[in-house]
Motif scaffolding. Structure first.
Motif, PDB file in Angstrom:
ATOM      1  N   GLY A 119       0.817  -1.201   0.000  1.00 43.69           N
ATOM      2  CA  GLY A 119       0.000   0.000   0.000  1.00 43.69           C
ATOM      3  C   GLY A 119       0.853   1.254   0.000  1.00 43.69           C
ATOM      4  O   GLY A 119       2.091   1.194  -0.063  1.00 43.69           O
ATOM      5  N   PRO A 120       0.210   2.426   0.094  1.00 40.06           N
ATOM      6  CA  PRO A 120       0.947   3.694   0.082  1.00 40.06           C
ATOM      7  C   PRO A 120       1.653   4.001   1.391  1.00 40.06           C
ATOM      8  O   PRO A 120       2.489   4.900   1.450  1.00 40.06           O
ATOM      9  N   GLY A 121       1.330   3.244   2.448  1.00 39.08           N
ATOM     10  CA  GLY A 121       1.963   3.478   3.738  1.00 39.08           C
ATOM     11  C   GLY A 121       1.305   4.603   4.511  1.00 39.08           C
ATOM     12  O   GLY A 121       0.514   5.390   3.979  1.00 39.08           O
ATOM     13  N   ILE A 122       1.627   4.665   5.785  1.00 35.37           N
ATOM     14  CA  ILE A 122       1.102   5.709   6.673  1.00 35.37           C
ATOM     15  C   ILE A 122       2.238   6.679   6.961  1.00 35.37           C
ATOM     16  O   ILE A 122       3.158   6.379   7.724  1.00 35.37           O
ATOM     17  N   HIS A 123       2.203   7.819   6.323  1.00 36.29           N
ATOM     18  CA  HIS A 123       3.245   8.835   6.474  1.00 36.29           C
ATOM     19  C   HIS A 123       4.644   8.239   6.296  1.00 36.29           C
ATOM     20  O   HIS A 123       5.479   8.292   7.216  1.00 36.29           O
ATOM     21  N   PRO A 124       4.936   7.652   5.148  1.00 35.11           N
ATOM     22  CA  PRO A 124       6.281   7.108   4.931  1.00 35.11           C
ATOM     23  C   PRO A 124       7.334   8.209   4.995  1.00 35.11           C
ATOM     24  O   PRO A 124       7.123   9.318   4.489  1.00 35.11           O
ATOM     25  N   THR A 125       8.449   7.904   5.627  1.00 30.23           N
ATOM     26  CA  THR A 125       9.503   8.890   5.837  1.00 30.23           C
ATOM     27  C   THR A 125      10.576   8.753   4.769  1.00 30.23           C
ATOM     28  O   THR A 125      11.237   7.718   4.682  1.00 30.23           O
ATOM     29  N   PRO A 126      10.796   9.796   3.956  1.00 29.61           N
ATOM     30  CA  PRO A 126      11.888   9.747   2.975  1.00 29.61           C
ATOM     31  C   PRO A 126      13.241   9.724   3.682  1.00 29.61           C
ATOM     32  O   PRO A 126      13.408  10.251   4.787  1.00 29.61           O
ATOM     33  N   ILE A 127      14.223   9.134   3.028  1.00 29.69           N
ATOM     34  CA  ILE A 127      15.560   9.035   3.601  1.00 29.69           C
ATOM     35  C   ILE A 127      16.146  10.418   3.862  1.00 29.69           C
ATOM     36  O   ILE A 127      16.765  10.665   4.909  1.00 29.69           O
ATOM     37  N   ARG A 128      15.966  11.355   2.940  1.00 29.03           N
ATOM     38  CA  ARG A 128      16.501  12.706   3.144  1.00 29.03           C
ATOM     39  C   ARG A 128      15.953  13.333   4.400  1.00 29.03           C
ATOM     40  O   ARG A 128      16.696  13.944   5.192  1.00 29.03           O
ATOM     41  N   ASP A 129      14.649  13.213   4.626  1.00 26.36           N
ATOM     42  CA  ASP A 129      14.037  13.842   5.789  1.00 26.36           C
ATOM     43  C   ASP A 129      14.554  13.226   7.082  1.00 26.36           C
ATOM     44  O   ASP A 129      14.776  13.927   8.078  1.00 26.36           O
ATOM     45  N   ALA A 130      14.750  11.896   7.076  1.00 26.97           N
ATOM     46  CA  ALA A 130      15.252  11.231   8.276  1.00 26.97           C
ATOM     47  C   ALA A 130      16.686  11.650   8.573  1.00 26.97           C
ATOM     48  O   ALA A 130      17.066  11.842   9.738  1.00 26.97           O
ATOM     49  N   ILE A 131      17.503  11.793   7.530  1.00 28.26           N
ATOM     50  CA  ILE A 131      18.882  12.248   7.726  1.00 28.26           C
ATOM     51  C   ILE A 131      18.897  13.674   8.246  1.00 28.26           C
ATOM     52  O   ILE A 131      19.677  14.021   9.157  1.00 28.26           O
ATOM     53  N   ALA A 132      18.038  14.537   7.690  1.00 26.86           N
ATOM     54  CA  ALA A 132      17.968  15.924   8.145  1.00 26.86           C
ATOM     55  C   ALA A 132      17.580  15.990   9.615  1.00 26.86           C
ATOM     56  O   ALA A 132      18.152  16.771  10.395  1.00 26.86           O
ATOM     57  N   ALA A 133      16.607  15.183  10.015  1.00 27.97           N
ATOM     58  CA  ALA A 133      16.182  15.175  11.417  1.00 27.97           C
ATOM     59  C   ALA A 133      17.310  14.689  12.315  1.00 27.97           C
ATOM     60  O   ALA A 133      17.495  15.205  13.431  1.00 27.97           O
ATOM     61  N   ARG A 134      18.069  13.717  11.852  1.00 32.50           N
ATOM     62  CA  ARG A 134      19.175  13.187  12.667  1.00 32.50           C
ATOM     63  C   ARG A 134      20.316  14.188  12.764  1.00 32.50           C
ATOM     64  O   ARG A 134      20.977  14.303  13.803  1.00 32.50           O
ATOM     65  N   LEU A 135      20.582  14.965  11.701  1.00 31.33           N
ATOM     66  CA  LEU A 135      21.649  15.957  11.724  1.00 31.33           C
ATOM     67  C   LEU A 135      21.329  17.120  12.651  1.00 31.33           C
ATOM     68  O   LEU A 135      22.194  17.635  13.355  1.00 31.33           O
ATOM     69  N   GLY A 136      20.070  17.534  12.647  1.00 35.25           N
ATOM     70  CA  GLY A 136      19.686  18.691  13.441  1.00 35.25           C
ATOM     71  C   GLY A 136      20.022  19.995  12.734  1.00 35.25           C
ATOM     72  O   GLY A 136      20.630  20.016  11.650  1.00 35.25           O
ATOM     73  N   GLU A 137      19.657  21.093  13.349  1.00 39.39           N
ATOM     74  CA  GLU A 137      19.786  22.397  12.709  1.00 39.39           C
ATOM     75  C   GLU A 137      21.214  22.927  12.702  1.00 39.39           C
ATOM     76  O   GLU A 137      21.531  23.860  11.961  1.00 39.39           O
ATOM     77  N   SER A 138      22.081  22.365  13.516  1.00 36.72           N
ATOM     78  CA  SER A 138      23.447  22.878  13.589  1.00 36.72           C
ATOM     79  C   SER A 138      24.311  22.390  12.431  1.00 36.72           C
ATOM     80  O   SER A 138      25.430  22.866  12.243  1.00 36.72           O
ATOM     81  N   ALA A 139      23.834  21.428  11.668  1.00 35.50           N
ATOM     82  CA  ALA A 139      24.580  20.894  10.534  1.00 35.50           C
ATOM     83  C   ALA A 139      23.917  21.320   9.229  1.00 35.50           C
ATOM     84  O   ALA A 139      22.808  21.860   9.213  1.00 35.50           O
ATOM     85  N   THR A 140      24.606  21.059   8.122  1.00 31.16           N
ATOM     86  CA  THR A 140      24.123  21.472   6.803  1.00 31.16           C
ATOM     87  C   THR A 140      23.789  20.246   5.957  1.00 31.16           C
ATOM     88  O   THR A 140      24.596  19.310   5.867  1.00 31.16           O
TER      89      THR A 140
END
Length: 863
Positions: free
Chosen positions: A424-445
């Motif tokens: 199926g389409p999944g329930i709010h599937p998380t893209p890899i980019r978004d997960a990496i961005a969340a893990r990096l946090g705002e202090s990284a680029t």
């Protein structure tokens, strides 16, 4: 009215009410089915053997005689509640408005979660196999079964137990890999979990659904020994040990007979030898394949009569309208009454066992559904983490060091969150980019660049809007466009494939020609590239001028002419085509609107990598059902992308999103790390980030062999000894990555492999012990694999066979003893008469971390 005793009340219905016996819940499913069968007309029997997808616009009066089951799905934006309501609507009609009130079995695909909106999508089947963790797969299956029951779905058309014997096959992603033992144990775990919750599992496709060249549903002409040793074990285990109540026949032919009409498979093997008492269902449209594909039946009544005589129980078709094709075989007497009745009894017995007669409706609970889905998301993430397979990690590029503060994430697969086929389409599937961005946090680029994508389309079908009112088509019953046309019609465009028959019933299969006439209105002033793709002869005229001429037969080919056009002007078109041997295919194509700046996309991606400390390139495959691959290289311009990013001079991590093997020629030795992410499910983005940053250790291992090049295929670790050589004049015969391969972030040492006895007797189990120690600085989960070799046997045996394994979590510095039990069957073989028996002799036991990375060995002797 006679008096009924207490005993009679338990064995029959209450006489005072006149209720039929099959309504009596105190009777056994066999007793109830026998009573109901005696009350049924031929038409009612047929409909219990006919399954179709649901259509919410379906007139329920079409089901006045009942139906085996419907594949019920929500409409756009719908979810579990909509499905439950639809099931109840249909069941209420069947139970209260039909003569006998026989309920249906609602069914669905459930390969890695229900193929419906609002359902959890877990990692694809091949990813589940890469976990080498049957217990975890059982948890995933149990979660999917709970979601199925909540909606009222009582059967899933899963799992796929075909072996991935050729990784070019587009459906490798749906399998559990190439090894019969691994597929058996994971398949049993999957099936048991569904059946325990009252949802019928349907292992498929019986049998060997991939043939020469890795092509889907190709004919199988292999020996019966190879079927018994390789292809049958996962199915037999799923039925005998897993308790599957149904099995689906495959599309392909086996030894000259269509699988769904193969008596040796469906009766001699399934019914007689394996004692299977459940339901055998065809694949969608499979019974008609005898008419339109295999040419073993002259018409549909003949095809269905042969299938049921062979042992089929249920015809699965794609429309209720198809009933008219098959019903005549039942009403005409072409199917023996005893054969028909046996199939009906098996279906009715299954419905009684599921409790559908006594509780046909769905008790949907919105709050319970929400709570259940919330619990299943962490499981989806855990399964994805366990599946991620680290193939390559030079200079310890992974896990990503804390000092890395600027990361380039490259590739469309980093943002698309692709989930794999039959999901199926999944329930709010998380893209890899978004997960990496969340893990990096705002202090990284984080810098994102899409790159060139997976495809490189240069020519696409000319759309109907460019062809005015359509093209006047004349179809001739010859290959020379001679005489009067047999068919005249208007075609809105030319984008045809006729693999199963002719364009019209007035034409013979593989013997016709076509002339299309009309106009093309230019969408822009340009040098338009206009072309034809066809698998026989074709000619194209523009304004009366012959611009393409490939009238001589060449097989599938394409040709393109450059035609200067002026925007808005109409140009006369004439396209001629003929087919003289078999399947027809012809397309009128152009390049308008297909131009892409793929070189610029690659340059921008390389620039993003150069400006960062690390580049993560997420690449992807194009595959799936009827999408087999001739090349195992990355599609489109992704190889060019990887070469350019690697040349930027920064460490590169490649994450592969796909369900099968990828060859790495031209780029594999230029990157620091390669992670096979598979199709990791709706929580896959978080799982990839967990592993890349070292929050979790990679522990997945390959369930198939990865070749260096396609010319080595088929290539499997599970093969018999060669009669001479193994290599090619221009290439090794060895693989790129072996079956069972998978790296971690820590070094694990193996020692002290011993069996509990050096000698044993037929019928004995052998217990093997060894010790493993985590000598690295990070925790690890080691998949300890035990392989077996029969040193001398009366028949040829595989040079290596997986005999057992264990997933072993290890803290830093921890040492643990591993115990693997080899059952008596591990030391048996099929003799010259295909009878299973033991032979005295020596067996080499080998422990390691893949089929090629053997760390320890010992020998035991069967007396």
């Amino acid at each position: 009215m006679r008096r009924c005793t207490v005993l009679a009340l338990l064995l029959t219905v209450a006489c005072s009410t006149g209720e039929p016996k099959y309504r009596n819940a105190a009777l056994t499913p066999d007793q109830r089915a026998a009573d109901l069968l005696g009350r049924m007309t031929v038409e009612e029997k047929f409909w219990q053997l006919f399954a179709i997808p649901d259509d919410t616009g379906l007139d329920l009066l079409r089901l006045q005689h009942g139906v085996y089951g419907l594949q019920v799905r929500p409409g756009a934006g719908g979810g579990a509640r909509e499905v439950a309501r639809r099931i109840d609507t249909v069941q209420r009609y069947l139970v209260t408005r039909t003569r006998l009130g026989i309920p249906m079995i609602p069914f669905e695909e459930g390969l890695h979660g229900l193929q419906q909106g609002g359902a959890t999508v877990f990692p694809q089947a091949i990813a589940l196999a890469a976990t080498w963790d049957p217990a975890l797969v059982g948890e995933v299956a149990a979660a999917t079964a709970r979601e199925a029951r909540a909606r009222g779905i009582r059967q899933v058309l899963s799992p796929v137990l075909n072996l991935a014997t050729d990784v070019r096959w587009g459906r490798v992603e749906e399998t559990y890999g190439e090894d019969p033992l691994l597929a058996s144990r994971i398949g049993v775990a999957f099936v048991r979990a569904f059946e325990a919750q009252g949802v019928v599992a349907t292992p498929k496709h019986f049998v060997a659904n991939v043939g020469d060249g890795g092509r889907d549903s190709y004919p199988i002409e292999t020996s019966r020994r190879w079927l018994e040793e390789l292809h049958f074990p996962p199915f037999r285990a799923a039925l005998a040990d897993g308790g599957a109540s149904a099995v689906m026949a495959s599309y392909n032919s086996v030894d000259g007979s269509l699988a769904s009409a193969n008596r040796w498979l469906l009766t001699d093997k399934l019914r007689k030898e394996w004692k299977f008492g459940g339901v055998v269902i065809s694949d969608a449209g499979g019974v008609g394949g005898a008419v339109v594909l295999h040419r073993t039946a002259a018409d549909y009544p003949a095809s269905v009569a042969r299938a049921f005589a062979a042992g089929l129980d249920v015809i699965f078709q794609t429309s209720v309208d198809h009933a008219s094709l098959f019903l005549p075989a039942f009403t005409s007497g072409a199917i023996a009454e005893s054969v028909m009745d046996s199939a009906v009894v098996r279906v009715l017995r299954l419905k009684f066992r599921l409790g559908l007669f006594d509780a046909p409706y769905v008790a949907f609970d919105s709050a319970g559904e929400a709570s259940m889905l919330a619990r299943h998301r962490p499981l989806a993430r855990a399964a994805a983490v366990a599946s991620l397979t680290l193939l390559h990690n030079d200079s310890a590029v992974l896990p990503i060091a804390p000092r890395v503060r600027a990361i380039a994430v490259i590739g469309v697969d980093a943002v698309e969150a692709r989930l794999g086929g039959y999901g199926g389409p999944g329930i709010h599937p998380t893209p890899i980019r978004d997960a990496i961005a969340a893990r990096l946090g705002e202090s990284a680029t984080l810098r994102y660049a899409p790159g060139p994508g997976r495809g490189a389309p240069s020519l696409v079908p000319v759309p109907p809007e460019a062809l005015g009112d359509g093209l006047v088509a004349e179809y001739f019953a010859n290959i020379t466009l001679a005489g009067r046309p047999a068919v005249r019609r208007t075609d809105r465009s030319v984008d045809f494939a006729w693999p199963f028959g002719a364009p019209d019933s007035a034409l013979a299969y593989g013997w016709y020609s076509v002339r299309w006439r009309g106009t093309l209105r230019a969408p822009a002033s340009e040098a338009l590239r206009l072309g034809v793709e066809g698998n026989d002869g074709f000619r194209l005229y523009v304004d009366g001028k012959l611009v393409l001429d490939r009238w001589s037969k060449r097989g599938l080919s394409s040709a393109v002419a450059t035609v200067p056009v002026v925007k808005g002007r109409a140009y006369a078109l004439q396209l001629e085509y003929y087919e003289n041997t078999g399947a027809g295919r012809v397309r009128l194509v152009w390049d308008h609107g297909t131009a892409t700046d793929w070189k610029g996309d690659i340059a921008r991606a390389a620039m993003a990598a150069r400006a960062s400390d690390l580049a993560i390139v997420v690449v992807g495959l194009e595959e799936g059902e009827l999408r087999d691959r001739a090349s195992l290289q990355l599609p489109g311009h992704q190889v060019d992308l990887l070469q350019a990013v690697a040349a930027a001079g920064r460490p590169v991590v490649v994450v592969v999103v796909g369900g099968s093997a990828v060859t790495t020629s031209g780029w594999g030795d230029r990157v620091g790390a390669i992670v096979q992410a598979w199709y990791p499910g709706e929580a896959g983005g978080e799982a990839v980030a967990d592993v890349l940053f070292g929050d979790e250790a990679p522990s997945g291992h390959l369930p198939f062999t990865v070749p260096v090049a396609e010319g080595q295929l088929p290539l499997s670790y599970y093969h018999k000894p060669t009669g001479r050589g193994d290599d090619y004049v221009d290439l090794t015969g060895r693989r790129l990555y072996p079956f069972g391969h998978g790296l971690g972030y820590s070094r694990v040492a193996y020692r002290d492999l011993v069996a509990d006895a050096d000698t044993f007797h037929a019928g004995d189990s052998v217990v093997v012990h060894l010790r493993v120690r985590n000598e690295g600085i990070r925790r690890a989960t080691e998949v300890v694999q035990l392989y077996l070799r029969d040193e001398v046997a009366s028949v040829t045996r595989p040079v290596l066979m997986l005999a057992g394994w264990a997933r072993v979590p290890l803290a830093v510095g921890e040492e643990r003893e591993v115990r693997i039990v080899l059952p008596p069957d591990a030391f048996t073989l099929l003799d010259q008469q295909l009878q299973r028996r033991s032979e005295p002799g020596r067996f080499v036991l080998m422990a390691g971390t893949s089929s090629a990375d053997i760390r320890l060995r010992t020998v035991v002797t069967l007396r």
